[in-house]
Design a protein around this motif. Structure first.
Motif, PDB file in Angstrom:
ATOM      1  N   PRO A   7       0.859  -1.272  -0.094  1.00 36.54           N
ATOM      2  CA  PRO A   7       0.074   0.058   0.081  1.00 36.54           C
ATOM      3  C   PRO A   7       0.853   1.311  -0.122  1.00 36.54           C
ATOM      4  O   PRO A   7       2.093   1.327   0.519  1.00 36.54           O
ATOM      5  N   PRO A   8       0.057   2.380  -0.393  1.00 36.67           N
ATOM      6  CA  PRO A   8       0.921   3.790  -0.331  1.00 36.67           C
ATOM      7  C   PRO A   8       1.281   4.179   1.020  1.00 36.67           C
ATOM      8  O   PRO A   8       0.516   3.692   2.061  1.00 36.67           O
ATOM      9  N   VAL A   9       2.206   4.924   1.576  1.00 39.78           N
ATOM     10  CA  VAL A   9       2.743   5.339   2.745  1.00 39.78           C
ATOM     11  C   VAL A   9       1.465   6.420   3.168  1.00 39.78           C
ATOM     12  O   VAL A   9       0.923   6.880   2.440  1.00 39.78           O
ATOM     13  N   THR A  10       1.348   6.236   4.591  1.00 43.77           N
ATOM     14  CA  THR A  10       0.238   7.423   4.922  1.00 43.77           C
ATOM     15  C   THR A  10       1.041   8.658   5.745  1.00 43.77           C
ATOM     16  O   THR A  10       0.404   9.501   6.187  1.00 43.77           O
ATOM     17  N   GLU A  11       2.388   8.428   6.036  1.00 44.60           N
ATOM     18  CA  GLU A  11       3.073   9.439   6.640  1.00 44.60           C
ATOM     19  C   GLU A  11       4.414   9.963   5.777  1.00 44.60           C
ATOM     20  O   GLU A  11       5.002   8.887   5.462  1.00 44.60           O
ATOM     21  N   PRO A  12       4.785  11.041   5.917  1.00 45.19           N
ATOM     22  CA  PRO A  12       6.209  11.486   5.014  1.00 45.19           C
ATOM     23  C   PRO A  12       7.507  10.725   5.738  1.00 45.19           C
ATOM     24  O   PRO A  12       8.035  10.261   4.802  1.00 45.19           O
ATOM     25  N   LEU A  13       7.389  10.304   7.056  1.00 45.48           N
ATOM     26  CA  LEU A  13       8.552   9.747   7.581  1.00 45.48           C
ATOM     27  C   LEU A  13       8.099   8.360   8.189  1.00 45.48           C
ATOM     28  O   LEU A  13       8.449   7.897   8.976  1.00 45.48           O
ATOM     29  N   GLN A  14       7.196   7.577   7.180  1.00 41.07           N
ATOM     30  CA  GLN A  14       6.688   6.154   7.621  1.00 41.07           C
ATOM     31  C   GLN A  14       8.075   5.186   7.218  1.00 41.07           C
ATOM     32  O   GLN A  14       8.715   5.107   6.009  1.00 41.07           O
ATOM     33  N   ASP A 112       7.424  -8.478  -9.707  1.00 44.33           N
ATOM     34  CA  ASP A 112       8.525  -9.740  -9.034  1.00 44.33           C
ATOM     35  C   ASP A 112       9.632  -9.044  -8.356  1.00 44.33           C
ATOM     36  O   ASP A 112      10.220  -8.227  -9.190  1.00 44.33           O
ATOM     37  N   ASP A 113      10.094  -9.217  -7.373  1.00 44.80           N
ATOM     38  CA  ASP A 113      11.194  -8.981  -6.839  1.00 44.80           C
ATOM     39  C   ASP A 113      11.438  -7.190  -6.399  1.00 44.80           C
ATOM     40  O   ASP A 113      12.487  -6.934  -6.439  1.00 44.80           O
ATOM     41  N   TYR A 114      10.381  -6.578  -6.440  1.00 42.43           N
ATOM     42  CA  TYR A 114      10.173  -5.242  -6.094  1.00 42.43           C
ATOM     43  C   TYR A 114      10.195  -5.188  -4.719  1.00 42.43           C
ATOM     44  O   TYR A 114       9.694  -5.828  -3.790  1.00 42.43           O
ATOM     45  N   PHE A 115      11.210  -4.215  -3.841  1.00 43.53           N
ATOM     46  CA  PHE A 115      11.313  -3.848  -2.627  1.00 43.53           C
ATOM     47  C   PHE A 115      10.900  -2.235  -2.418  1.00 43.53           C
ATOM     48  O   PHE A 115      11.416  -1.738  -2.973  1.00 43.53           O
ATOM     49  N   SER A 116      10.265  -2.228  -1.499  1.00 45.13           N
ATOM     50  CA  SER A 116      10.008  -0.700  -1.085  1.00 45.13           C
ATOM     51  C   SER A 116      10.863  -0.543   0.415  1.00 45.13           C
ATOM     52  O   SER A 116      10.318  -1.010   1.495  1.00 45.13           O
ATOM     53  N   VAL A 117      11.790   0.398   0.689  1.00 41.65           N
ATOM     54  CA  VAL A 117      12.435   0.517   1.591  1.00 41.65           C
ATOM     55  C   VAL A 117      12.727   2.139   2.217  1.00 41.65           C
ATOM     56  O   VAL A 117      13.064   2.899   1.468  1.00 41.65           O
ATOM     57  N   ARG A 118      12.212   2.379   3.397  1.00 42.15           N
ATOM     58  CA  ARG A 118      12.186   3.630   3.787  1.00 42.15           C
ATOM     59  C   ARG A 118      12.740   3.808   5.109  1.00 42.15           C
ATOM     60  O   ARG A 118      12.439   2.976   5.967  1.00 42.15           O
ATOM     61  N   GLY A 119      13.883   4.595   5.318  1.00 44.28           N
ATOM     62  CA  GLY A 119      14.547   4.807   6.625  1.00 44.28           C
ATOM     63  C   GLY A 119      15.636   5.756   6.473  1.00 44.28           C
ATOM     64  O   GLY A 119      15.628   6.620   5.455  1.00 44.28           O
ATOM     65  N   GLU A 120      16.702   5.635   7.382  1.00 45.37           N
ATOM     66  CA  GLU A 120      17.542   6.643   7.696  1.00 45.37           C
ATOM     67  C   GLU A 120      18.765   5.963   7.062  1.00 45.37           C
ATOM     68  O   GLU A 120      19.392   4.757   7.099  1.00 45.37           O
ATOM     69  N   LEU A 121      19.477   6.868   5.929  1.00 48.06           N
ATOM     70  CA  LEU A 121      20.555   6.522   5.403  1.00 48.06           C
ATOM     71  C   LEU A 121      21.786   6.578   6.426  1.00 48.06           C
ATOM     72  O   LEU A 121      22.212   7.751   6.696  1.00 48.06           O
ATOM     73  N   ILE A 122      22.531   5.503   6.869  1.00 52.75           N
ATOM     74  CA  ILE A 122      23.623   5.480   7.634  1.00 52.75           C
ATOM     75  C   ILE A 122      24.789   5.217   6.964  1.00 52.75           C
ATOM     76  O   ILE A 122      26.104   5.428   7.774  1.00 52.75           O
ATOM     77  N   PHE A 123      24.986   4.549   6.061  1.00 51.35           N
ATOM     78  CA  PHE A 123      26.084   4.323   5.207  1.00 51.35           C
ATOM     79  C   PHE A 123      26.006   4.614   3.893  1.00 51.35           C
ATOM     80  O   PHE A 123      25.004   4.031   3.265  1.00 51.35           O
ATOM     81  N   THR A 124      27.102   5.215   3.120  1.00 46.29           N
ATOM     82  CA  THR A 124      27.185   5.242   1.674  1.00 46.29           C
ATOM     83  C   THR A 124      28.576   5.510   1.079  1.00 46.29           C
ATOM     84  O   THR A 124      29.244   6.036   1.537  1.00 46.29           O
ATOM     85  N   VAL A 184      14.992  11.582  -1.536  1.00 44.20           N
ATOM     86  CA  VAL A 184      15.545  11.931  -0.306  1.00 44.20           C
ATOM     87  C   VAL A 184      14.346  12.855   0.268  1.00 44.20           C
ATOM     88  O   VAL A 184      13.955  14.082  -0.340  1.00 44.20           O
ATOM     89  N   ILE A 185      13.864  12.403   1.314  1.00 38.57           N
ATOM     90  CA  ILE A 185      12.731  12.876   1.937  1.00 38.57           C
ATOM     91  C   ILE A 185      12.963  14.306   2.861  1.00 38.57           C
ATOM     92  O   ILE A 185      12.544  15.512   2.718  1.00 38.57           O
ATOM     93  N   ALA A 186      13.966  14.101   3.809  1.00 36.77           N
ATOM     94  CA  ALA A 186      14.365  15.304   4.777  1.00 36.77           C
ATOM     95  C   ALA A 186      15.521  14.799   5.811  1.00 36.77           C
ATOM     96  O   ALA A 186      15.785  13.606   5.850  1.00 36.77           O
ATOM     97  N   PRO A 187      16.150  15.889   6.416  1.00 34.64           N
ATOM     98  CA  PRO A 187      17.032  15.452   7.405  1.00 34.64           C
ATOM     99  C   PRO A 187      16.352  14.663   8.396  1.00 34.64           C
ATOM    100  O   PRO A 187      15.243  14.999   8.781  1.00 34.64           O
ATOM    101  N   MET A 188      16.849  13.669   8.967  1.00 36.91           N
ATOM    102  CA  MET A 188      16.248  13.273  10.342  1.00 36.91           C
ATOM    103  C   MET A 188      16.310  14.167  11.365  1.00 36.91           C
ATOM    104  O   MET A 188      17.066  15.074  11.654  1.00 36.91           O
ATOM    105  N   PRO A 189      15.121  13.999  12.161  1.00 36.08           N
ATOM    106  CA  PRO A 189      14.849  15.045  13.125  1.00 36.08           C
ATOM    107  C   PRO A 189      15.961  14.927  14.358  1.00 36.08           C
ATOM    108  O   PRO A 189      16.504  13.677  14.773  1.00 36.08           O
TER     109      PRO A 189
END
Length: 208
Positions: A7-14, A112-124, A184-189
């Motif tokens: 499903p679509p997300v319901t919050e910007p930082l979900q 097939d094989d699609y993934f949705s990942v939302r979170g904090e980028l901690i390493f690149t 890139v949504i926003a800096p982490m709070p």
């Protein structure tokens, strides 16, 4: 029944980490369906466990010797292996036989094989195409919040996006998840709950 398995997300930082893998699930012990391997169309075995009410669906409705499109939560327990938690199956024609409009087709973005990942980028590390995202989980019953987990991903993101909340569209290749598009949504709070800047950055990049 909802229109799509993810499903679509319901919050910007979900936060979330969810995907789709087609294959045959084979339990390690025929009498215990909760642990086994998910064999994809290329014969690759992915370590998997089954959660919750999916067990009832398996026992009552699914032909376990056939391939199904499973809804899964990805984890990276080892650096070179993907671990999947099976939380659902997308097969409206089987699970909703009384609905005339039951349709197993998916939008292109959720194939097939699609993934949705939302979170904090901690390493690149753009020069090697490696990155990692930290995902926080919702509190469970009783109010206890599970520990966050890290997902390793193949792809390029600038180091200037570290400590930012990102939304990633990924595609599984073998035991690894490859970046297709990102936002890139926003800096982490900060600890006080405020953002360090409010500018939203939107970009897209195909995997190599």
């Amino acid at each position: 029944m909802r229109a799509h398995p993810i499903p679509p997300v319901t919050e910007p930082l979900q936060f979330r980490a969810i995907g789709l893998v087609r294959g045959i699930y084979i339990p390690t012990d025929p009498d215990q369906l909760t642990r086994g391997v998910l064999t994809d169309c290329n014969g690759l075995e992915l370590e998997a466990v089954v959660l919750g009410r999916v067990l009832t669906l398996m026992r009552r409705y699914l032909a376990m010797d056939q391939s199904h499109l499973w809804v899964v939560y990805p984890r990276c327990r080892d650096s070179d292996r993907l671990h999947l938690q099976i939380v659902g199956v997308w097969e409206p024609s089987t699970l909703a036989p009384n609905q005339d409009a039951a349709d197993d087709t998916l939008p292109h973005s959720q194939g097939d094989d699609y993934f949705s990942v939302r979170g904090e980028l901690i390493f690149t590390k753009p020069e090697t195409g490696e990155m990692a995202v930290k995902v926080r989980q919702q509190p469970r019953h009783g109010g206890k919040r599970p520990l966050p987990f890290k997902l390793s991903i193949k792809g390029e993101l600038s180091q200037k996006h570290l400590r930012h909340f990102v939304s990633l569209d990924l595609r599984r290749q073998g035991q690894e998840l490859y970046l297709e598009h990102h936002e890139v949504i926003a800096p982490m709070p900060s600890r006080g709950g405020r953002f360090k800047g409010a500018r939203k950055q939107v970009t897209a990049r195909k995997s190599r």
